[in-house]
Motif scaffolding. Structure first.
Motif, PDB file in Angstrom:
ATOM      1  N   ALA A 137      -3.842  -5.782  -0.067  1.00  0.00           N
ATOM      2  CA  ALA A 137      -3.555  -4.352   0.059  1.00  0.00           C
ATOM      3  C   ALA A 137      -4.482  -3.695   1.070  1.00  0.00           C
ATOM      4  O   ALA A 137      -5.686  -3.860   1.017  1.00  0.00           O
ATOM      5  CB  ALA A 137      -3.710  -3.667  -1.293  1.00  0.00           C
ATOM      6  N   GLU A 138      -3.909  -2.953   2.002  1.00  0.00           N
ATOM      7  CA  GLU A 138      -4.693  -2.213   2.981  1.00  0.00           C
ATOM      8  C   GLU A 138      -4.961  -0.816   2.436  1.00  0.00           C
ATOM      9  O   GLU A 138      -4.535   0.185   2.997  1.00  0.00           O
ATOM     10  CB  GLU A 138      -3.930  -2.136   4.307  1.00  0.00           C
ATOM     11  CG  GLU A 138      -3.647  -3.498   4.921  1.00  0.00           C
ATOM     12  CD  GLU A 138      -2.729  -3.405   6.117  1.00  0.00           C
ATOM     13  OE1 GLU A 138      -2.090  -2.341   6.290  1.00  0.00           O
ATOM     14  OE2 GLU A 138      -2.645  -4.369   6.872  1.00  0.00           O
ATOM     15  N   LEU A 139      -5.670  -0.759   1.315  1.00  0.00           N
ATOM     16  CA  LEU A 139      -5.872   0.528   0.668  1.00  0.00           C
ATOM     17  C   LEU A 139      -6.919   1.355   1.402  1.00  0.00           C
ATOM     18  O   LEU A 139      -8.020   0.894   1.689  1.00  0.00           O
ATOM     19  CB  LEU A 139      -6.323   0.319  -0.790  1.00  0.00           C
ATOM     20  CG  LEU A 139      -5.243  -0.230  -1.728  1.00  0.00           C
ATOM     21  CD1 LEU A 139      -5.840  -0.565  -3.082  1.00  0.00           C
ATOM     22  CD2 LEU A 139      -4.130   0.778  -1.897  1.00  0.00           C
ATOM     23  N   LEU A 175      -6.678   6.665  -1.188  1.00  0.00           N
ATOM     24  CA  LEU A 175      -5.889   6.259  -2.344  1.00  0.00           C
ATOM     25  C   LEU A 175      -6.778   6.060  -3.566  1.00  0.00           C
ATOM     26  O   LEU A 175      -6.564   5.162  -4.368  1.00  0.00           O
ATOM     27  CB  LEU A 175      -5.094   4.981  -2.027  1.00  0.00           C
ATOM     28  CG  LEU A 175      -3.954   5.173  -1.033  1.00  0.00           C
ATOM     29  CD1 LEU A 175      -3.202   3.872  -0.820  1.00  0.00           C
ATOM     30  CD2 LEU A 175      -2.987   6.251  -1.505  1.00  0.00           C
ATOM     31  N   SER A 227       0.815  -1.209   0.000  1.00  0.00           N
ATOM     32  CA  SER A 227       0.000   0.000   0.000  1.00  0.00           C
ATOM     33  C   SER A 227       0.852   1.264   0.000  1.00  0.00           C
ATOM     34  O   SER A 227       0.545   2.238  -0.684  1.00  0.00           O
ATOM     35  CB  SER A 227      -0.947   0.000   1.202  1.00  0.00           C
ATOM     36  OG  SER A 227      -1.843  -1.084   1.124  1.00  0.00           O
ATOM     37  N   ALA A 233      -5.629  -6.395  -4.742  1.00  0.00           N
ATOM     38  CA  ALA A 233      -6.169  -5.774  -3.539  1.00  0.00           C
ATOM     39  C   ALA A 233      -6.429  -6.786  -2.437  1.00  0.00           C
ATOM     40  O   ALA A 233      -6.697  -6.417  -1.309  1.00  0.00           O
ATOM     41  CB  ALA A 233      -7.463  -5.031  -3.867  1.00  0.00           C
ATOM     42  N   TYR A 252       2.380   1.513  -3.477  1.00  0.00           N
ATOM     43  CA  TYR A 252       1.357   1.902  -4.454  1.00  0.00           C
ATOM     44  C   TYR A 252       0.988   3.378  -4.278  1.00  0.00           C
ATOM     45  O   TYR A 252       0.802   4.106  -5.252  1.00  0.00           O
ATOM     46  CB  TYR A 252       0.111   1.029  -4.302  1.00  0.00           C
ATOM     47  CG  TYR A 252      -0.994   1.385  -5.270  1.00  0.00           C
ATOM     48  CD1 TYR A 252      -0.894   1.077  -6.618  1.00  0.00           C
ATOM     49  CD2 TYR A 252      -2.137   2.049  -4.830  1.00  0.00           C
ATOM     50  CE1 TYR A 252      -1.898   1.419  -7.506  1.00  0.00           C
ATOM     51  CE2 TYR A 252      -3.151   2.390  -5.700  1.00  0.00           C
ATOM     52  CZ  TYR A 252      -3.024   2.066  -7.044  1.00  0.00           C
ATOM     53  OH  TYR A 252      -4.030   2.414  -7.919  1.00  0.00           O
ATOM     54  N   GLY A 253       0.891   3.815  -3.038  1.00  0.00           N
ATOM     55  CA  GLY A 253       0.609   5.229  -2.795  1.00  0.00           C
ATOM     56  C   GLY A 253       1.715   6.119  -3.316  1.00  0.00           C
ATOM     57  O   GLY A 253       1.482   7.246  -3.744  1.00  0.00           O
ATOM     58  N   ASN A 297      -9.909   1.000  -6.323  1.00  0.00           N
ATOM     59  CA  ASN A 297      -9.202   1.894  -5.390  1.00  0.00           C
ATOM     60  C   ASN A 297     -10.086   2.303  -4.225  1.00  0.00           C
ATOM     61  O   ASN A 297     -10.090   3.454  -3.786  1.00  0.00           O
ATOM     62  CB  ASN A 297      -8.678   3.121  -6.124  1.00  0.00           C
ATOM     63  CG  ASN A 297      -7.497   2.791  -7.020  1.00  0.00           C
ATOM     64  OD1 ASN A 297      -7.578   1.915  -7.884  1.00  0.00           O
ATOM     65  ND2 ASN A 297      -6.393   3.472  -6.834  1.00  0.00           N
TER      66      ASN A 297
END
Length: 310
Positions: free
Chosen positions: A103-105, A109, A19, A100, A22-23, A256
């Motif tokens: 992922a701790e989106l 984000l 995450s 995902a 990706y950010g 997202n």
């Protein structure tokens, strides 16, 4: 391959590390590569006899600094990008969880937010993502980035001003209510789009709704940002009507962390990913990614919108 580089007890950090990466980059592929390189660095350090007392801090620092280096080298490529630039979508669907699943989106984000982050320098982006998105304190941000606490505070304040200047109105509803209302609005939106109900669509879109399309010069997309409500509706309705004749279909998804959909061709291959930015009960922006280079991580990519090779 990941198993050989992720030692016992550290694999659980991958969601956070992915995450952050990706950010920093807005790219699923680059984020995966950065995380992999961080784990490789940890393995090499252990093999060299180095004692890593805090592997999570070591990996977070490695990912952040690799992200900063990546952004510094990628800036020229971004400046020469053809058309609107949007991040690679992180998609969650019932039948294809995709990246995902680890992922701790956070909601912040979203595609719109990641586009805003493009205005920041690599260091500003690192400090802002760590502090604003993941809630790291200034002592930790300073240790990760190699800056002083005072410097990090200044960098964050400067980045915050630039980001706030570009932000749209945020919905004031609590997160759970906002998500439920957003999902329902998205359901009605895609239903009306498929049904060609122009009147219903106009009632769901903000008067200044913005439509962004990212084809990267490799797929058919709108040439520039479109902000005329009537034109946005007509493009969506007639565009979907055209691809539906070719057997394409829309499948709801979370993109997202926001409501969206994946457009697949008759063979089930990915043709486009759509994300809706919803606030105050209306759709304020629509992001559509058709660049095949940004869809490959979701499975086989359709050639439906692909431009012919030169």
């Amino acid at each position: 391959m990941r198993g050989s580089t992720e030692e016992t007890g550290t694999a659980g950090y991958r969601p956070l590390l992915f995450s952050i990466a990706y950010g920093m980059t807005g790219s699923v592929g680059d984020a995966e590569d950065i995380v992999q390189d961080a784990f490789l660095g940890l393995t090499r350090a252990h093999q060299a006899g180095t004692v890593i007392a805090a592997p999570k801090a070591y990996l977070t620092t490695a990912v952040t600094r690799l992200g900063i280096n990546h952004l510094s080298s990628a800036r020229v490529r971004r400046e020469t990008y053809v058309g609107e630039w949007l991040p690679e979508p992180v998609v969650v669907t019932v039948d294809r969880p995709g990246p995902a699943e680890h992922a701790e989106l956070a909601d912040s984000l979203s595609m719109a937010f990641l586009v805003l982050l493009e205005a920041l320098s690599p260091m500003e982006r690192a400090v802002f993502v760590l502090r604003e998105v993941f809630g790291y304190g200034y002592p930790d941000v300073a240790a990760i980035t190699g800056k002083t606490e005072a410097n990090c505070r200044q960098i964050f304040a400067r980045a915050r001003r630039r980001i706030d200047a570009g932000r749209t109105t945020a919905d004031s509803a609590p997160p759970r209510e906002r998500r439920a209302e957003g999902d329902e609005l998205a359901r009605r939106f895609f239903e009306a789009t498929e049904g060609g109900d122009i009147h219903a669509l106009l009632g769901m879109l903000a008067p200044d709704v913005a439509l962004y399309g990212d084809g990267g010069g490799k797929a058919r997309a709108i040439g520039k940002l479109l902000t005329d409500q009537q034109r946005v509706v007509k493009l969506l309705v007639f565009g979907l009507r055209k691809v539906r004749k070719l057997g394409a279909s829309l499948r709801p998804a979370r993109v997202n962390g926001r409501p969206g959909a994946v457009l697949r061709d008759a063979e089930g291959r990915v043709a486009s990913v759509i994300e809706l930015d919803i606030a105050d009960g209306v759709i304020r922006s629509i992001h559509s990614v058709v660049n095949p280079d940004k869809l490959g991580h979701l499975g086989p990519v359709s050639d439906m919108a692909r431009l012919p090779e030169k």
